[in-house]
Design a protein around this motif. Sequence first.
Motif, mmCIF file in Angstrom:
data_model
loop_
_atom_site.group_PDB
_atom_site.id
_atom_site.type_symbol
_atom_site.label_atom_id
_atom_site.label_comp_id
_atom_site.label_asym_id
_atom_site.label_seq_id
_atom_site.Cartn_x
_atom_site.Cartn_y
_atom_site.Cartn_z
ATOM 1 N N ALA A 1 0.434 -0.645 0.065
ATOM 2 C CA ALA A 1 0.280 0.154 0.040
ATOM 3 C C ALA A 1 0.747 1.286 -0.137
ATOM 4 N N HIS A 2 2.583 1.271 0.133
ATOM 5 C CA HIS A 2 2.552 2.135 0.449
ATOM 6 C C HIS A 2 4.049 2.332 -0.371
ATOM 7 N N THR A 3 4.317 3.260 -1.208
ATOM 8 C CA THR A 3 5.142 3.535 -2.129
ATOM 9 C C THR A 3 6.095 4.346 -1.428
ATOM 10 N N LEU A 4 7.858 4.391 -1.490
ATOM 11 C CA LEU A 4 8.956 5.857 -1.007
ATOM 12 C C LEU A 4 9.670 6.060 -2.461
ATOM 13 N N PHE A 5 9.745 6.897 -2.557
ATOM 14 C CA PHE A 5 11.339 7.121 -3.980
ATOM 15 C C PHE A 5 11.689 8.104 -3.246
ATOM 16 N N ALA A 6 13.088 8.391 -2.821
ATOM 17 C CA ALA A 6 14.301 9.251 -3.601
ATOM 18 C C ALA A 6 15.117 9.270 -4.030
ATOM 19 N N ASP A 7 14.812 11.150 -4.865
ATOM 20 C CA ASP A 7 15.951 10.814 -6.043
ATOM 21 C C ASP A 7 16.796 12.353 -5.286
ATOM 22 N N GLY A 8 17.785 12.622 -6.799
ATOM 23 C CA GLY A 8 18.902 13.258 -6.638
ATOM 24 C C GLY A 8 19.378 13.440 -7.791
ATOM 25 N N GLY A 9 19.976 14.963 -7.906
ATOM 26 C CA GLY A 9 20.936 15.140 -9.001
ATOM 27 C C GLY A 9 21.622 16.523 -9.101
ATOM 28 N N LEU A 10 22.041 16.591 -10.116
ATOM 29 C CA LEU A 10 22.646 17.866 -10.419
ATOM 30 C C LEU A 10 22.461 18.485 -11.439
ATOM 31 N N GLY A 11 22.536 19.540 -12.523
ATOM 32 C CA GLY A 11 21.963 20.333 -13.773
ATOM 33 C C GLY A 11 22.572 21.381 -13.473
ATOM 34 N N TYR A 12 22.649 21.757 -14.256
ATOM 35 C CA TYR A 12 23.240 23.090 -14.913
ATOM 36 C C TYR A 12 21.675 23.946 -15.054
ATOM 37 N N LEU A 13 21.196 25.603 -13.916
ATOM 38 C CA LEU A 13 20.640 26.206 -14.508
ATOM 39 C C LEU A 13 20.957 27.300 -15.117
ATOM 40 N N HIS A 14 19.804 28.060 -15.951
ATOM 41 C CA HIS A 14 19.747 29.392 -17.100
ATOM 42 C C HIS A 14 18.414 29.314 -16.877
ATOM 43 N N GLU A 15 18.834 30.621 -16.480
ATOM 44 C CA GLU A 15 17.179 31.564 -15.907
ATOM 45 C C GLU A 15 17.539 33.049 -16.659
ATOM 46 N N GLY A 16 17.245 33.627 -17.711
ATOM 47 C CA GLY A 16 16.888 34.185 -18.658
ATOM 48 C C GLY A 16 15.685 35.586 -18.315
ATOM 49 N N ARG A 17 16.624 36.377 -17.631
ATOM 50 C CA ARG A 17 15.381 37.115 -17.100
ATOM 51 C C ARG A 17 15.270 38.495 -17.444
ATOM 52 N N THR A 18 13.935 39.434 -18.268
ATOM 53 C CA THR A 18 13.976 40.737 -18.322
ATOM 54 C C THR A 18 14.159 41.424 -17.426
ATOM 55 N N ILE A 19 13.805 41.393 -16.093
ATOM 56 C CA ILE A 19 13.834 42.539 -15.036
ATOM 57 C C ILE A 19 15.086 41.485 -14.247
ATOM 58 N N GLY A 20 16.291 42.311 -13.597
ATOM 59 C CA GLY A 20 16.802 41.919 -13.286
ATOM 60 C C GLY A 20 18.043 41.438 -14.137
ATOM 61 N N PRO A 21 19.376 40.477 -13.278
ATOM 62 C CA PRO A 21 20.029 40.209 -13.310
ATOM 63 C C PRO A 21 19.932 38.257 -14.133
ATOM 64 N N ALA A 22 20.592 37.804 -15.020
ATOM 65 C CA ALA A 22 19.588 36.119 -15.290
ATOM 66 C C ALA A 22 20.697 35.590 -14.054
ATOM 67 N N LEU A 23 20.228 34.901 -14.094
ATOM 68 C CA LEU A 23 20.769 32.714 -12.895
ATOM 69 C C LEU A 23 21.225 32.012 -13.843
ATOM 70 N N SER A 24 22.365 32.177 -13.967
ATOM 71 C CA SER A 24 23.650 30.627 -14.181
ATOM 72 C C SER A 24 24.028 30.438 -13.906
ATOM 73 N N THR A 25 24.187 29.073 -13.326
ATOM 74 C CA THR A 25 24.474 28.802 -12.191
ATOM 75 C C THR A 25 24.646 26.698 -11.976
ATOM 76 N N PRO A 26 25.621 26.454 -11.494
ATOM 77 C CA PRO A 26 25.253 24.720 -11.441
ATOM 78 C C PRO A 26 23.827 24.704 -10.202
ATOM 79 N N MET A 27 23.254 23.620 -9.838
ATOM 80 C CA MET A 27 22.658 23.187 -8.943
ATOM 81 C C MET A 27 22.434 22.302 -9.022
ATOM 82 N N GLY A 28 21.325 21.712 -7.683
ATOM 83 C CA GLY A 28 21.143 20.256 -7.264
ATOM 84 C C GLY A 28 20.213 20.442 -6.886
ATOM 85 N N THR A 29 19.502 19.094 -7.054
ATOM 86 C CA THR A 29 18.107 18.512 -6.335
ATOM 87 C C THR A 29 17.965 17.341 -5.621
ATOM 88 N N VAL A 30 17.228 17.416 -4.337
ATOM 89 C CA VAL A 30 16.847 16.352 -3.905
ATOM 90 C C VAL A 30 15.150 16.483 -3.533
#
Length: 111
Positions: A1-30
Amino acid sequence: AHTLFADGGLGYLHEGRTIGPALSTPMGTVGTRYKLKFSETSDLTDDLATSFDFSEDGTWRLNHLIALTARIASVFSLKVSNQLRFVDQPVPGFERTDTITSAALVVGWSE
C-alpha cells in the motif's frame, strides 16, 4: 500500500530574466515521492522536491504537490491536488510563494 522513492541530481540552471540579472549556475536537487494506495480505485500521492544552486547567493526553491485520485468509471478518474511553490529569490515583481489548488477529470486506458 505504501511506496516511497527518493531521488537527487545535479544540473545547470540558466534563467534569462528581462528584469534583473540572469541566473546561470550549477545546481542540485533532492526530493521524495510517496504514494499511499487506499484501494484499487484511489490513492494519495505526495511529491516534495528542493533545488538549490551553488552560486554565492545560494538560491533555493521548493515544490510540494499533494494529490488525491479516485477512479469514478472504467476510464475516468477525479484528481484533486494542492501545490505549493516557493522561490527564495523570485524575479522582481513576483511573489516568493505560489499555491495552486486544482481538480481534474483524468482519462486513462491501457492497451
